[in-house]
Design an enzyme around this catalytic site. Structure first.
Site, PDB file in Angstrom:
ATOM      1  N   CYS B  88       0.811  -1.220   0.000  1.00 13.29           N
ATOM      2  CA  CYS B  88       0.000   0.000   0.000  1.00 13.29           C
ATOM      3  C   CYS B  88       0.844   1.270   0.000  1.00 13.29           C
ATOM      4  CB  CYS B  88      -0.961  -0.014   1.183  1.00 13.29           C
ATOM      5  SG  CYS B  88      -2.135  -1.371   1.108  1.00 13.29           S
ATOM      6  N   CYS B 213     -13.375   1.360   8.408  1.00 13.55           N
ATOM      7  CA  CYS B 213     -12.580   0.868   7.283  1.00 13.55           C
ATOM      8  C   CYS B 213     -12.676   1.836   6.111  1.00 13.55           C
ATOM      9  CB  CYS B 213     -13.081  -0.504   6.834  1.00 13.55           C
ATOM     10  SG  CYS B 213     -13.150  -1.721   8.161  1.00 13.55           S
ATOM     11  N   LYS B 340     -10.269   7.101   3.861  1.00 14.60           N
ATOM     12  CA  LYS B 340     -11.615   6.796   4.323  1.00 14.60           C
ATOM     13  C   LYS B 340     -12.642   7.161   3.266  1.00 14.60           C
ATOM     14  CE  LYS B 340     -14.803   5.485   6.967  1.00 14.60           C
ATOM     15  NZ  LYS B 340     -15.459   5.108   5.707  1.00 14.60           N
ATOM     16  N   HIS B 344      -9.174   3.404  -1.457  1.00 11.03           N
ATOM     17  CA  HIS B 344      -7.747   3.091  -1.475  1.00 11.03           C
ATOM     18  C   HIS B 344      -7.371   2.265  -2.698  1.00 11.03           C
ATOM     19  CE1 HIS B 344      -3.782   2.186  -0.277  1.00 11.03           C
ATOM     20  NE2 HIS B 344      -3.999   1.147   0.498  1.00 11.03           N
TER      21      HIS B 344
END
Lengths: 479, 399
Positions: B88, B213, B340, B344
């Site tokens: 990531c 998440c 958020k 992502h």
């Protein structure tokens, strides 16, 4: 009367999964169908990641610790592989030397007693580990009558139960069968099976054993007799004048019919309760029968704790979870379940033994790590060194961090995993199993249990690894 | 420590797609969209690009491996293009490659572009992948929320924080980001969510609920970098410059050695310490005006605040509840809504963070614009708390 060389059962171990299905509850759920099925007691239910290999290891691990046997026999009618020696997998999981003789026995519910008899007649020190997780169809009596579990027996030239007689009848009675095309049992009428099994197989086999031992059947004080359908032992005992109760009935009631492991588990119960000098009868049934007579001459290691295994467990609160765990319910788990792990033989050859044996390495400072590496993880060390083997499978550890994951696919969610810290320094990211009612918590002490790591149904392959479980199990009804 | 690249590299153009469920476009289209904006921003033709780094973490999800998908999509003819992947942290890794090329003098103008097309998986959450044939034999297949959720219990244990109080602070993190994301036209999620709904959301991985998440999205972002001198020659009088880029990768210590208690991400601390040194920052709380951090999960952002030295140990949850990192707080965090609300798209996120800081530094952030935005930090975290790659970049103005 044959002259028996000294041959003994020296130890017995047992294993049952944590989960139990209340037969009455499941039968009630299916009552609308009008199908007849057992309604009394509990059935032991393997977790999704338990199979005959994992359960055989759990049953055998306590009876191989003292000294190394000369042979290891794996027995199951429900073993996963048809062309791969599972005794060799159990051997590596138990971290036994590869110089041991190994063999698999299968295709008969009495394969374990036959294998045990062979070991005793050979007078060798062997471990016979039998385990079952048999496929059954919902609605069939076997779905509730069968149970998942394992038992292992150690033989030797000294011990607490001496073989004094045996008989064996081979008779292709098709009371039930399973085949490649019909993997769940196909059973014939119970009355036919009972009449034939008693008259043609069980009574003659026990008579043969008594004759070999030079005793009257009435001298038998304890019995562990696997029977094809209920009532067979009662009829056999009536014909032979044996008053002793059948300890296998207790196993059936509290855990289910464990298949090839069933008589061995019952033998453990019988030997635990027998007094020194008493005669104990073991009967294995399956297309014939084996009857073995033992005289108890001392304590048989491992047997004292077997009764408590039957009383431990957690009752499944949900009938559909039982159906799912027994393969009777085929849920659509979505795309996440499509992920496929493929194990490569080359990798298994390089590191597979360390994996299934849970063998880490100790560096020159004494710190242990898993897996091993050329450069130790210990920040105090900067150079490469050869790490000494350290088995972690038999050690306790503590949970450092934990979560119950509900996102990734698990056949029986949630998926508990986290970091586990061993007292010798090793730290391993592990799955947790046998979830306690309140879930896992940081700081919990855990023990290691062998489980299936990955399933690949498309390729027909699976791998195993160790997972962390609570140290103790609750008594059935407490959790 | 070497002298570093402070003020040796300027960013002259950036682009960022709208993040979200981009059913309308593939990975190539996303790259074209971001690249076009960056070229226009820089005021150059694509032929000026002398080298490129493309960040893409999940090559099996409709992008393709190697540098070729980017080279084809952007028609980078004869240009040395390198694909980078560091989980990531991939986006910042791409920026690092391009920046180092310029700083070294190897090229004058370089491109960093990150892209991910996650919504072609067909399901929510990050896709499962092999961890390597040997690791697959023992390593659990936990999800990303599953790995980061473990920070929460360890943090509560280390600092004696009541789990309910921690959950409230985590909820504030998400609440704040949704407030900010509503003002970001390119964000995936632009809805405000109240605290009670966040706390009551379905559990994903204990104790992370749905709103703890980040989203899963498609997107691309890119940066065109050059030397400050060339930037000025291009008409950028006071260009945005890179003050620092630092990266730290786990050696396995956290996961295999028995010292770490699981309540922080050591690589973030290492990368931040180096980045502050490279940028000459002595007091990050006083000098940083805003941050864009890797808020993949609410607990991650909370712990990052301590790992970056912006909150005292054991105080991040209190600082969060005090509003210290809200849009009108002392050091706003995720003023664009963060992972958020943007979601992502793994390879793009690090560059998306830089895009927001870049715009804030130039007063181009619209409704989100901070009155004072001279120095901003991005933090991009790959892997899991126990096996991570942390990248910290600090951006400011040249003059």
């Amino acid at each position: 009367m044959p002259a028996y060389q000294p041959a003994y059962v020296t130890a017995i171990g047992g294993y049952l999964p944590l989960l139990r299905a209340d037969r009455k509850q499941i039968a009630r759920e299916l009552a609308w169908s009008g199908l007849g099925m057992p309604r009394d007691g509990y059935r032991a239910v393997a977790a999704w990641d338990e199979d005959p290999v994992t359960m055989a290891v759990e049953a055998a691990r306590c009876i191989v610790a003292a000294d190394v046997p000369s042979a290891l026999r794996f027995v199951s009618t429900s073993a996963y592989f048809t062309d791969r020696l599972q005794a060799g997998i159990v051997l590596d999981a138990l971290a036994l030397p590869r110089s041991l003789r190994t063999a698999d026995a299968a295709n008969s519910r009495r394969a374990a007693t036959t294998t045990l008899l062979d070991a005793l007649l050979a007078g060798s020190s062997e471990v016979i580990a039998a385990a079952e997780k048999r496929m059954t169809q919902a609605g069939s009596p076997a779905h509730l009558a069968y149970g998942d579990g394992a038992a292992a027996v150690r033989t030797g030239t000294v011990g607490g139960a001496r073989l004094i007689g045996h008989g064996a009848i081979s008779h292709d009675l098709v009371d039930r069968y399973a085949s490649r095309d019909h993997p769940s049992p196909y059973a014939y009428e119970e009355r036919f099976v009972r009449d034939t099994a008693v008259a043609e197989i069980m009574v003659p086999a026990v008579r043969m054993a008594c004759a070999a031992a030079g005793i009257e059947p009435g001298k038998i004080a304890r019995v562990a007799a696997a029977e094809p359908v209920s009532g067979c032992w009662k009829a056999t005992a009536g014909k032979l004048g044996i008053a002793a109760a059948n300890h296998c009935d207790t196993v059936s009631e509290k855990a289910g019919d464990l298949g090839s492991a069933h008589p061995l588990f019952g033998l453990g119960l019988a030997l635990a309760e027998a007094a020194v000098g008493e005669i104990v009868l073991l009967v294995g049934f399956g297309n014939g029968a084996d009857a073995l007579l033992f005289e108890k001459c001392g304590e048989v290691a491992g047997t004292a704790g077997m009764a408590s295994l039957l009383d431990e467990g957690v009752a499944l609160a949900n009938a559909t979870r039982f159906l799912n765990l027994t393969g009777a319910l085929d849920l659509d788990w979505g795309m996440r379940a499509e992920f496929e792990q493929k194990a490569q033989a080359t990798v298994l050859e390089r590191v597979g033994r360390d994996m299934i044996g849970f063998i880490g390495g100790r560096d020159s400072t004494g710190n242990v790590q898993f897996p091993k590496s050329a450069f130790p993880v210990n920040p105090a060390l900067s150079g490469a060194e050869v790490l000494a083997d350290v088995r972690l499978a038999d050690l306790e550890a503590s949970i450092v961090s934990i979560t119950a994951d509900r996102l990734n696919f698990s056949p029986d969610p949630p998926f508990d995993f986290g970091l586990v810290q061993f007292d010798n320094g090793a730290r391993v990211l592990m799955e947790m199993v046998d979830r306690p009612q309140q879930g896992f918590c940081t700081g919990d002490r855990v023990r290691m249990r062998l489980r299936v790591k990955s399933l690949n149904p498309r390729l027909g392959f699976r791998t195993w690894f160790w997972k962390a479980a609570p140290l103790a199990r609750p008594k059935l009804g407490d959790a | 420590m070497a002298g570093g690249i402070k003020d040796k590299v300027a960013i002259v153009g950036m682009g960022c797609t709208r993040f979200g469920e981009r059913w309308d476009v593939g990975a190539d289209g996303l790259m074209v969209e971001a690249f076009g904006e960056a070229l226009a921003d820089a005021g150059i033709e694509s032929s000026r690009i002398e080298a490129a780094w493309v960040g893409n973490a999940l090559d099996d999800i409709n992008v393709g491996n190697s540098a070729l998908p980017a080279a084809h999509a952007l028609r980078l003819r004869g240009v040395p293009v390198t694909r980078v992947e560091n989980m990531c942290a991939t986006g910042t890794e791409a920026l690092r490659g391009a920046a180092y090329a310029v700083a070294s003098g190897a090229v004058d103008i370089a491109l960093a572009i990150g892209v991910e097309k996650l919504k072609d998986t067909g399901y929510g959450g990050l896709p499962l992948r092999t961890k390597g044939l040997q690791n697959d034999l023992w390593m659990p297949y936990g999800s990303a929320p599953g790995t980061f959720a473990q920070l929460a219990g360890a943090y509560a244990a280390r600092h004696g924080v009541d789990p309910a109080d921690l959950k409230r602070a985590m909820a504030h993190v998400s609440w704040k980001s949704h407030q900010n994301g509503a003002l970001s036209p390119k964000a995936h999620l632009r809805n405000r969510v109240d605290i009670d709904r966040i706390i009551a959301a379905p559990m994903i991985a204990d104790p992370l609920g749905l709103f703890d998440c980040c989203g899963v999205s498609d997107g691309a972002a890119c940066a065109i970098v050059t030397t400050p001198e060339i930037a000025r020659a291009m008409g950028k009088a006071d260009p945005v410059t890179i003050k620092a880029i630092q990266l730290s990768a786990s050696s396995g210590w956290e996961m295999q050695f028995g010292e770490w208690d699981g309540a922080s991400v050591p690589n973030t601390r290492t990368a931040a310490t180096r980045a502050y040194a490279e940028a000459g920052i002595r007091d990050p709380r006083a000098e940083l005006n805003l941050t864009e951090v890797h808020d993949c999960f609410s607990i991650t952002e909370l712990v990052i605040m301590e790992d970056l030295g912006l909150s005292d140990p054991g105080r991040a949850h209190a600082d969060i509840l005090d509003g210290r990192y809200d849009a009108d707080g002392a050091i706003p965090c995720q003023i664009d809504g963060g992972l958020k609300c943007f979601g992502h798209p793994v390879g793009a996120s690090g560059l998306r963070m830089a895009y927001e800081i870049y715009n804030q530094l130039q007063g181009r952030a619209g409704e989100r614009q901070r009155a004072k935005a001279d120095l901003g930090l991005t933090h991009n975290l790959g892997g899991s708390p126990f096996n991570s790659v942390a990248a910290v970049a600090i951006l400011g103005r040249a003059n």
